[in-house]
Write an enzyme that holds these catalytic residues in place. Sequence first.
Site, PDB file in Angstrom:
ATOM      1  N   HIS A 105      16.158  24.596  36.275  1.00  0.00           N
ATOM      2  CA  HIS A 105      14.723  24.689  36.523  1.00  0.00           C
ATOM      3  C   HIS A 105      14.355  24.321  37.958  1.00  0.00           C
ATOM      4  O   HIS A 105      13.185  24.131  38.271  1.00  0.00           O
ATOM      5  CB  HIS A 105      13.984  23.782  35.541  1.00  0.00           C
ATOM      6  CG  HIS A 105      14.362  24.039  34.109  1.00  0.00           C
ATOM      7  ND1 HIS A 105      14.078  25.213  33.465  1.00  0.00           N
ATOM      8  CD2 HIS A 105      15.050  23.278  33.218  1.00  0.00           C
ATOM      9  CE1 HIS A 105      14.552  25.170  32.222  1.00  0.00           C
ATOM     10  NE2 HIS A 105      15.149  24.003  32.053  1.00  0.00           N
ATOM     11  N   HIS A 125      11.229  28.840  33.801  1.00  0.00           N
ATOM     12  CA  HIS A 125      10.791  30.181  33.476  1.00  0.00           C
ATOM     13  C   HIS A 125      10.024  30.784  34.645  1.00  0.00           C
ATOM     14  O   HIS A 125       9.219  30.118  35.267  1.00  0.00           O
ATOM     15  CB  HIS A 125       9.987  30.219  32.176  1.00  0.00           C
ATOM     16  CG  HIS A 125       8.732  29.376  32.171  1.00  0.00           C
ATOM     17  ND1 HIS A 125       8.739  27.989  32.137  1.00  0.00           N
ATOM     18  CD2 HIS A 125       7.415  29.733  32.228  1.00  0.00           C
ATOM     19  CE1 HIS A 125       7.504  27.536  32.140  1.00  0.00           C
ATOM     20  NE2 HIS A 125       6.676  28.556  32.200  1.00  0.00           N
ATOM     21  N   GLY A 159       9.466  35.533  30.501  1.00  0.00           N
ATOM     22  CA  GLY A 159       8.477  36.575  30.727  1.00  0.00           C
ATOM     23  C   GLY A 159       9.030  37.819  31.389  1.00  0.00           C
ATOM     24  O   GLY A 159       8.273  38.611  31.975  1.00  0.00           O
ATOM     25  N   MET A 179      14.344  37.577  25.510  1.00  0.00           N
ATOM     26  CA  MET A 179      14.394  37.044  24.161  1.00  0.00           C
ATOM     27  C   MET A 179      13.389  37.741  23.263  1.00  0.00           C
ATOM     28  O   MET A 179      13.760  38.525  22.400  1.00  0.00           O
ATOM     29  CB  MET A 179      14.158  35.533  24.137  1.00  0.00           C
ATOM     30  CG  MET A 179      14.292  34.934  22.740  1.00  0.00           C
ATOM     31  SD  MET A 179      14.229  33.114  22.729  1.00  0.00           S
ATOM     32  CE  MET A 179      12.508  32.848  23.119  1.00  0.00           C
ATOM     33  N   SER A 180      12.107  37.480  23.456  1.00  0.00           N
ATOM     34  CA  SER A 180      11.086  38.003  22.541  1.00  0.00           C
ATOM     35  C   SER A 180      11.162  39.511  22.406  1.00  0.00           C
ATOM     36  O   SER A 180      11.179  40.051  21.295  1.00  0.00           O
ATOM     37  CB  SER A 180       9.689  37.586  23.021  1.00  0.00           C
ATOM     38  OG  SER A 180       9.577  36.182  23.063  1.00  0.00           O
TER      39      SER A 180
END
Length: 210
Positions: A105, A125, A159, A179-180
């Site tokens: 991060h 992210h 995202g 992922m999503s």
Amino acid sequence: MSNVLVITNRKLCKEDFFGRIEALAAAGPKGIILREKDLPEAEYLELARQTAEICDRYRTPCVLHSFPGIALELGVKRLHLPLPILRNLSPDERAYFTVLGASCHSAEDAREAETLGCTYITAGHVFDTDCKKGLPGRGLEFLKQVCESVKTPVYAIGGIAPENYKEVMAAGATGVCVMSGAMVCEAPGHYLSAFSEKTEQAANTQKGIR
């Protein structure tokens, strides 16, 4: 070859999880990271065993997550870890894995992961994402700083979509994590190929082809 790593989240699946894994493995991603770290170790072991078998059939690399002991038990030499867990592995344990990734991060995190022998890192992210509700994305400048701080391949996470893929790659990323989108899309093959199409479009633009 694809430069898209799929991160799993069984809770997002609308159908059988292993059916989704098979469809994704057949689509030829860079690899599938089995992230289900909320599971008890025994349940993760069984999930990992079946997922690895599916991935092997399609020659898609299966990367286990968070459970070094399970990776050792199953003989899986690909592992992704949060940085705090990675720090606790001995040099011999780290050396066992031919693919070793860490979630980073900051540029400082990335440099530490590189020192600890990671073969790739994820940085994020990057953009706002439902997975991190209420936490703004760190942005492309953050990603660029991470990429410039290490020689280790960097995969952007958070995202990421075909629509912003070219921007992410322009910031220096080796590839991306999804992922999503991967868990809920109707056609995994079409979804993953959309990233390849963006790569081709970018290459053609650079050659002066419109």
